[in-house]
Design a protein around this motif. Structure first.
Motif, PDB file in Angstrom:
ATOM      1  N   VAL A  42      52.008  37.572  31.729  1.00 31.11           N
ATOM      2  CA  VAL A  42      51.106  38.676  31.038  1.00 31.11           C
ATOM      3  C   VAL A  42      49.635  38.780  31.886  1.00 31.11           C
ATOM      4  O   VAL A  42      49.586  39.706  32.581  1.00 31.11           O
ATOM      5  CB  VAL A  42      50.752  38.054  29.256  1.00 31.11           C
ATOM      6  CG1 VAL A  42      51.896  38.338  28.421  1.00 31.11           C
ATOM      7  CG2 VAL A  42      50.525  36.481  29.531  1.00 31.11           C
ATOM      8  N   ARG A  43      48.950  37.639  31.752  1.00 30.61           N
ATOM      9  CA  ARG A  43      47.831  37.574  32.619  1.00 30.61           C
ATOM     10  C   ARG A  43      47.658  36.029  32.852  1.00 30.61           C
ATOM     11  O   ARG A  43      48.150  35.327  31.792  1.00 30.61           O
ATOM     12  CB  ARG A  43      46.413  37.780  31.933  1.00 30.61           C
ATOM     13  CG  ARG A  43      46.009  37.530  30.600  1.00 30.61           C
ATOM     14  CD  ARG A  43      44.591  37.681  30.251  1.00 30.61           C
ATOM     15  NE  ARG A  43      44.225  37.402  29.044  1.00 30.61           N
ATOM     16  CZ  ARG A  43      43.886  36.134  28.512  1.00 30.61           C
ATOM     17  NH1 ARG A  43      44.158  35.200  29.586  1.00 30.61           N
ATOM     18  NH2 ARG A  43      43.303  35.837  27.365  1.00 30.61           N
ATOM     19  N   PRO A  44      46.926  35.691  33.714  1.00 28.03           N
ATOM     20  CA  PRO A  44      46.501  34.108  33.700  1.00 28.03           C
ATOM     21  C   PRO A  44      45.822  33.658  32.440  1.00 28.03           C
ATOM     22  O   PRO A  44      44.919  34.092  31.957  1.00 28.03           O
ATOM     23  CB  PRO A  44      45.532  33.963  34.925  1.00 28.03           C
ATOM     24  CG  PRO A  44      46.101  35.275  35.750  1.00 28.03           C
ATOM     25  CD  PRO A  44      46.037  36.311  34.756  1.00 28.03           C
ATOM     26  N   LEU A  45      46.506  32.595  32.025  1.00 25.48           N
ATOM     27  CA  LEU A  45      45.919  32.053  30.538  1.00 25.48           C
ATOM     28  C   LEU A  45      45.190  30.671  31.092  1.00 25.48           C
ATOM     29  O   LEU A  45      45.370  30.238  32.008  1.00 25.48           O
ATOM     30  CB  LEU A  45      47.048  31.726  29.704  1.00 25.48           C
ATOM     31  CG  LEU A  45      48.012  32.713  29.216  1.00 25.48           C
ATOM     32  CD1 LEU A  45      49.153  32.149  28.398  1.00 25.48           C
ATOM     33  CD2 LEU A  45      46.981  33.753  28.617  1.00 25.48           C
ATOM     34  N   TYR A 364      35.559  30.530  43.885  1.00 22.28           N
ATOM     35  CA  TYR A 364      36.685  29.420  43.812  1.00 22.28           C
ATOM     36  C   TYR A 364      37.895  30.106  42.974  1.00 22.28           C
ATOM     37  O   TYR A 364      38.977  30.038  43.216  1.00 22.28           O
ATOM     38  CB  TYR A 364      35.832  28.286  43.294  1.00 22.28           C
ATOM     39  CG  TYR A 364      36.949  27.251  42.869  1.00 22.28           C
ATOM     40  CD1 TYR A 364      37.603  26.617  44.172  1.00 22.28           C
ATOM     41  CD2 TYR A 364      37.236  26.555  41.792  1.00 22.28           C
ATOM     42  CE1 TYR A 364      38.470  25.486  44.023  1.00 22.28           C
ATOM     43  CE2 TYR A 364      38.021  25.607  41.625  1.00 22.28           C
ATOM     44  CZ  TYR A 364      38.724  24.938  42.803  1.00 22.28           C
ATOM     45  OH  TYR A 364      39.529  23.626  42.381  1.00 22.28           O
ATOM     46  N   ILE A 365      37.780  30.575  41.652  1.00 22.89           N
ATOM     47  CA  ILE A 365      38.665  30.766  40.804  1.00 22.89           C
ATOM     48  C   ILE A 365      39.387  32.015  41.359  1.00 22.89           C
ATOM     49  O   ILE A 365      40.698  32.322  41.562  1.00 22.89           O
ATOM     50  CB  ILE A 365      38.143  31.004  39.443  1.00 22.89           C
ATOM     51  CG1 ILE A 365      37.453  29.711  39.022  1.00 22.89           C
ATOM     52  CG2 ILE A 365      39.247  31.649  38.603  1.00 22.89           C
ATOM     53  CD1 ILE A 365      36.823  29.746  37.474  1.00 22.89           C
ATOM     54  N   GLY A 366      38.385  33.073  41.964  1.00 27.00           N
ATOM     55  CA  GLY A 366      39.128  34.264  42.315  1.00 27.00           C
ATOM     56  C   GLY A 366      39.935  34.152  43.463  1.00 27.00           C
ATOM     57  O   GLY A 366      40.934  34.775  43.509  1.00 27.00           O
ATOM     58  N   VAL A 376      53.327  33.113  38.133  1.00 30.28           N
ATOM     59  CA  VAL A 376      53.029  32.972  36.551  1.00 30.28           C
ATOM     60  C   VAL A 376      51.937  31.554  36.546  1.00 30.28           C
ATOM     61  O   VAL A 376      52.326  30.537  36.294  1.00 30.28           O
ATOM     62  CB  VAL A 376      54.141  32.654  35.738  1.00 30.28           C
ATOM     63  CG1 VAL A 376      53.855  32.600  34.014  1.00 30.28           C
ATOM     64  CG2 VAL A 376      55.266  33.702  36.051  1.00 30.28           C
ATOM     65  N   ILE A 377      50.791  32.307  36.311  1.00 30.42           N
ATOM     66  CA  ILE A 377      49.489  30.931  36.422  1.00 30.42           C
ATOM     67  C   ILE A 377      48.993  30.904  35.203  1.00 30.42           C
ATOM     68  O   ILE A 377      48.366  31.842  34.402  1.00 30.42           O
ATOM     69  CB  ILE A 377      48.814  31.464  37.613  1.00 30.42           C
ATOM     70  CG1 ILE A 377      47.647  30.274  37.759  1.00 30.42           C
ATOM     71  CG2 ILE A 377      48.084  32.896  37.571  1.00 30.42           C
ATOM     72  CD1 ILE A 377      46.811  30.466  38.963  1.00 30.42           C
ATOM     73  N   ALA A 405      40.464  36.501  35.003  1.00 34.13           N
ATOM     74  CA  ALA A 405      42.064  36.676  34.648  1.00 34.13           C
ATOM     75  C   ALA A 405      42.154  37.932  34.037  1.00 34.13           C
ATOM     76  O   ALA A 405      43.345  38.538  34.322  1.00 34.13           O
ATOM     77  CB  ALA A 405      42.119  35.636  33.557  1.00 34.13           C
ATOM     78  N   GLU A 406      41.423  38.633  33.584  1.00 32.31           N
ATOM     79  CA  GLU A 406      41.710  40.171  32.699  1.00 32.31           C
ATOM     80  C   GLU A 406      41.784  40.951  33.998  1.00 32.31           C
ATOM     81  O   GLU A 406      42.618  41.857  33.874  1.00 32.31           O
ATOM     82  CB  GLU A 406      40.483  40.329  31.995  1.00 32.31           C
ATOM     83  CG  GLU A 406      40.366  39.728  30.619  1.00 32.31           C
ATOM     84  CD  GLU A 406      41.430  40.213  29.555  1.00 32.31           C
ATOM     85  OE1 GLU A 406      42.078  41.185  29.951  1.00 32.31           O
ATOM     86  OE2 GLU A 406      41.454  39.389  28.702  1.00 32.31           O
TER      87      GLU A 406
END
Length: 408
Positions: A42-45, A364-366, A376-377, A405-406
């Motif tokens: 779906v998207r990173p949760l 960092y997250i990017g 699937v993260i 994440a979006e």
């Protein structure tokens, strides 16, 4: 007993939790988790578990109830409300109140001894109680006792208190996680365990075999006493993640008698972080593999870097979730995992201490989201032992993570 004043406060909080649980976003999140856990991206949760920092977010001074049991209930209700109002990650706030069966365990025959820190929250040291091979004979297989009478009393209390507000449910053993090396390291001392791999491997194998057999016996006792409960819901899984899925239980399950094959389970060996892949497999994975085999879906790992060990980890049965530690090489791991497993990424909790640098957190997250585009993260912030008294940092961190994440 819970006095009338505490009862009123608890019911007021329970009504608030029920209102939050009824929000449309909770149903949306629940469905996303089901798809995610079934490897339908779906998207990173994003999940945030403040853990040690909860004492700064919800200190005891915020509680209003007087009785000890009432205060524990109040804290749990306030935790859910706080999670929704101030963190707002992808946690699902459910309209449930779980009463856990009272289950006693006789232990392994030896009690770990620690050298305490002079600081309240400081690290303790190992004080080994297994000093030579003969000491292994002091170990005993744990025995389980189910206290049904106390359980009935607590269930009746919860139904009377919350039954018209929340869905009161009786839960047995729902979080299954194996920590063989952790148990043994506390008894033997971590330094000595490391030396034993070279100097006395037979002793270490004997200990691991005993612990494996003991855990097989524990699971069988859970089955015989009918103590297992489904965990295909909000139950915490592995070292981060939740259990929502339609894959479990299988169609032939009996709701009155839950089996291992109906459940998620997991294992980890953080103590093996610094040893070679081959030694990790020999002294830990081979034992964990047999324990995980009966379960429907499994997770592996926690804070140990599995980058160079993934080929061994992939041999575990029914594997679905793999922990990617803060020190792991996310690019290498992404190439290995692809979309065959859940990439359960644990970002650095240290970003919440010192100077909170939003630009650095975003980069960092990017970077991790860039290299895991085919995975699937899930992003699991945990092990945050302090936020230095700045609770708003959790809010800011979560907003950054969800915003990124979006986009992916």
């Amino acid at each position: 007993m819970i006095n009338q004043r505490d009862r009123g406060r608890l019911r007021e909080l329970a009504f608030k939790v029920a209102d939050i649980a009824g929000l449309p976003i909770m149903a949306e999140r629940r469905e996303m988790w089901k798809q995610h856990n079934e490897l339908r991206r779906v998207r990173p949760l994003v999940l945030v578990f403040p853990e040690g920092a909860w004492r700064e977010l919800l200190p005891d001074t915020t509680l209003q109830c007087e009785g000890k049991r009432a205060r524990a209930m109040e804290w749990e209700l306030r935790r859910r409300i706080y999670q929704h109002e101030y963190i707002d990650d992808d946690n699902v706030i459910e309209k449930t109140w779980a009463v856990h069966k009272v289950i006693n365990n006789t232990g392994w025959g030896l009690e770990p001894q620690h050298i305490d820190s002079h600081q309240d929250t400081g690290a303790w040291g190992f004080d080994p109680v297994i000093k030579e091979p003969a000491d292994l004979k002091k170990l005993r297989f744990p025995k389980i006792h189910y206290d049904s009478e106390t359980t009935k009393e607590r269930l009746a209390e919860a139904q009377d208190l919350f039954g018209d507000i929340l869905d009161v449910e009786l839960k047995g053993i729902s979080h299954i996680s194996f920590h063989l090396m952790s148990i043994y390291s506390e008894l033997r001392g971590l330094n000595q365990v490391m030396l034993d791999m070279y100097d006395n491997p037979n002793m270490l194998h004997e200990a691991m075999a005993f612990l494996e057999e003991g855990h097989h016996r524990l699971v069988q006792q859970y089955i015989d006493l009918n103590l297992l409960s489904l965990n295909n819901d909000q139950t915490y899984h592995s070292s981060g993640g939740v259990g929502y899925t339609t894959e479990l239980p299988p169609v032939d399950f009996d709701p009155e008698h839950i089996r291992p094959r109906d459940m998620w389970a997991s294992a980890e060996s953080q103590e093996m972080a610094q040893v070679s892949p081959k030694m990790h497999a020999e002294f830990a994975l081979e034992y964990e593999k047999r324990l995980l085999e009966p379960f429907g879906l499994n997770g592996y790992g926690c804070c140990e870097d599995l980058t160079e060990k993934l080929d061994y980890v992939f041999t575990l049965p029914n594997l679905r979730r793999i922990s990617i530690a803060p020190g792991a090489d996310v690019e290498k791991c992404a190439i290995k995992l692809q979309d065959d497993y859940i990439f359960s990424w644990k970002p650095q909790p240290s970003h919440l201490v010192g100077q909170f640098d939003e630009r650095a957190v975003r980069e960092y997250i990017g970077h991790t989201l860039d290299v895991t585009r085919d995975c699937v993260i899930e992003i699991i912030l945990k092990d945050t032992h302090t936020c230095e008294g700045r609770p708003e940092r959790f809010t800011r961190w979560t907003r950054i993570a969800k915003e990124l994440a979006e986009k992916y």
